[in-house]
Design an enzyme around this catalytic site. Structure first.
Site, PDB file in Angstrom:
ATOM      1  N   GLY A 154       0.829  -1.190   0.000  1.00 51.17           N
ATOM      2  CA  GLY A 154       0.000   0.000   0.000  1.00 51.17           C
ATOM      3  C   GLY A 154       0.861   1.236   0.000  1.00 51.17           C
ATOM      4  O   GLY A 154       2.099   1.157  -0.076  1.00 51.17           O
TER       5      GLY A 154
ATOM      6  N   MET B  99       1.573   3.319   2.330  1.00 50.90           N
ATOM      7  CA  MET B  99       2.398   3.568   3.513  1.00 50.90           C
ATOM      8  C   MET B  99       2.982   2.310   4.136  1.00 50.90           C
ATOM      9  O   MET B  99       3.585   2.376   5.196  1.00 50.90           O
ATOM     10  CB  MET B  99       1.582   4.338   4.556  1.00 50.90           C
ATOM     11  CG  MET B  99       1.227   5.745   4.119  1.00 50.90           C
ATOM     12  SD  MET B  99       0.374   6.704   5.386  1.00 50.90           S
ATOM     13  CE  MET B  99      -1.198   5.872   5.461  1.00 50.90           C
TER      14      MET B  99
ATOM     15  N   VAL C 297       2.163  -5.724   3.632  1.00 50.77           N
ATOM     16  CA  VAL C 297       1.739  -6.847   4.475  1.00 50.77           C
ATOM     17  C   VAL C 297       2.291  -8.121   3.862  1.00 50.77           C
ATOM     18  O   VAL C 297       1.985  -8.452   2.708  1.00 50.77           O
ATOM     19  CB  VAL C 297       0.208  -6.917   4.585  1.00 50.77           C
ATOM     20  CG1 VAL C 297      -0.195  -8.108   5.452  1.00 50.77           C
ATOM     21  CG2 VAL C 297      -0.367  -5.623   5.166  1.00 50.77           C
TER      22      VAL C 297
ATOM     23  N   LYS D 162       2.675  -6.814   9.138  1.00 55.64           N
ATOM     24  CA  LYS D 162       2.349  -5.515   8.544  1.00 55.64           C
ATOM     25  C   LYS D 162       3.477  -4.548   8.861  1.00 55.64           C
ATOM     26  O   LYS D 162       3.690  -4.183  10.021  1.00 55.64           O
ATOM     27  CB  LYS D 162       1.020  -4.995   9.095  1.00 55.64           C
ATOM     28  CG  LYS D 162       0.598  -3.668   8.487  1.00 55.64           C
ATOM     29  CD  LYS D 162      -0.795  -3.265   8.963  1.00 55.64           C
ATOM     30  CE  LYS D 162      -1.244  -1.955   8.322  1.00 55.64           C
ATOM     31  NZ  LYS D 162      -2.619  -1.584   8.730  1.00 55.64           N
TER      32      LYS D 162
ATOM     33  N   ASP E 255     -12.705   4.409  10.266  1.00 54.88           N
ATOM     34  CA  ASP E 255     -12.509   4.203   8.827  1.00 54.88           C
ATOM     35  C   ASP E 255     -13.148   2.900   8.364  1.00 54.88           C
ATOM     36  O   ASP E 255     -12.541   2.109   7.639  1.00 54.88           O
ATOM     37  CB  ASP E 255     -11.015   4.215   8.486  1.00 54.88           C
ATOM     38  CG  ASP E 255     -10.744   4.503   7.005  1.00 54.88           C
ATOM     39  OD1 ASP E 255     -11.614   5.117   6.358  1.00 54.88           O
ATOM     40  OD2 ASP E 255      -9.673   4.121   6.506  1.00 54.88           O
TER      41      ASP E 255
END
Length: 389
Positions: free
Chosen positions: A20, A22, A25, A40, A142
């Site tokens: 991703g 940032m 995983v 992660k 979120d």
């Protein structure tokens, strides 16, 4: 990062990562306990190399650390479990439960529309996981389809508590969240609450029912979507998907109330409401008959049937307007709809549709009518096929 070495002295990377913006995983083997876990990693060095401001990098580190503390507070079957934290070659990592499955977002992008039974059940499980988090004073902030994993057994796992805050803390996170699922009050500077998480659940439920979020699209301007959340009223899901029951339209309307005080007071209240809907639509009896859900139904479904299934949804609506809910053409089309749902690979959804048809006909025609017997024969047939997989 060198993954040839044991990470933390015990974790051996097994495969390529899912990356991703940032972080990454990695699936890994826990050599001490002999199980697969997910590692992660926060890509702090990568962010710096890409020129991210120091303030942003520092914030992501705090966010990452916050996630581990938040997840450690919550232990529930519908929340991804955290096992440990550590640092490897200057990069922070969290050791998490490895989830075999795919995100709800993936299910929404692929295959036919979700059956109502599955939509109701997954919404209930999302709220069961949220209730566990809220009881530990953890607000997720979120909730969205990308942060809801569905296991191969068909169970919900809420992931990514990276934006979570504690209800007993002062940190607000007012500027974060995903626009398509963000509660109106959070656009006005509110820190967010149990109620704002439930608003996000309403957005997710709406999308499960209609294949679209209630406001905007991923292509729309961020602030335009924000104004929609604050000012617009969404059409009921049944306007986009004929056949959605009034009870589901009602719970969506309450979850998406602009005033937080008009929403359900707890995730537990939504769990109870979804349980009542399952009972009223006959889904709870069906779940008992089917036993454990096998998500091979969903993952192997033939997306080629989806257009025809949607056409039949609309056809049923039109026929009901012309002939009423118990016209022979309506009943025959509902049977065709159930049969095609099963042929697409969704045996559980087919059984649910036949079960509801049988109950409707039983109420109107009596328990021994041929239409009733034919519908319940369909239930038994698709239950048997589900068990044979």
């Amino acid at each position: 990062m060198d993954t040839s070495k044991l990470i933390g002295g015990r974790f051996r990377v097994k495969d390529r990562p899912v990356s991703g913006a940032m972080g990454d995983v990695w699936p890994a083997e826990d050599t001490r306990l002999g199980r697969t876990v997910a590692l992660k990693f926060l890509a702090r060095k990568r962010l710096r190399h890409q020129g991210a401001p120091t303030e942003f990098t520092d914030w992501t580190v705090k966010k990452f650390e916050w996630e581990s503390v938040a997840m450690a507070r919550v232990s529930h079957a519908h929340v991804a479990q955290i096992y440990d934290t550590g640092e490897h070659e200057g990069e922070l990592y969290i050791v998490m439960e490895y989830i075999q499955g795919k995100s709800l977002a993936g299910h929404l992008r692929e295959g036919p529309a979700l059956p109502l039974e599955r939509t109701v059940r997954w919404t209930q499980e999302i709220c069961e996981g949220l209730d566990a988090a809220h009881s530990r004073e953890v607000i997720h902030h979120d909730i969205k389809p990308d942060n809801i994993m569905i296991t191969h057994e068909g169970k919900v796992k809420i992931v990514d508590f990276g934006l979570a805050s504690f209800a007993d803390a002062t940190q607000s996170h007012t500027g974060v969240g995903t626009a398509l699922y963000k509660a109106p009050e959070r656009w006005c500077g509110s820190a967010g609450s149990v109620s704002s998480d439930l608003y996000s659940v309403g957005c997710v439920l709406y999308e499960m029912l209609t294949r679209r979020p209630p406001f905007g699209s991923p292509q729309d301007d961020f602030m335009t979507v924000g104004r929609m959340h604050q000012d617009n009223l969404p059409a009921p899901p049944s306007a986009h998907r004929p056949g959605v029951p009034d009870q589901i339209d009602h719970i969506v309307r309450i979850l998406l109330a602009k005033d937080p005080g008009e929403r359900p007071q707890s995730a537990e209240a939504v769990v109870r409401a979804m349980s009542d809907i399952q009972h009223s639509l006959g889904f709870d009896d069906l779940s008992t008959a089917l036993g454990r859900t096998d998500l091979s139904d969903a993952t192997e479904s033939n997306a080629g049937h989806s257009d025809r299934i949607r056409e039949l949804d609309q056809r049923i609506f039109e026929l009901e307007l012309r002939f009423g809910p118990y016209g022979q053409a309506v009943i025959e089309t509902r049977m065709e709809h159930a049969e095609l749902t099963g042929q697409s690979g969704d045996t559980r959804g087919a059984a649910a549709l036949y079960n509801r048809l049988g109950r409707d006909c039983q109420e109107y025609f009596g328990p021994y009518d041929t239409r009733v017997l034919n519908a319940f024969e369909g239930v038994a047939r698709w239950i048997a096929r589900s068990g044979a997989k």
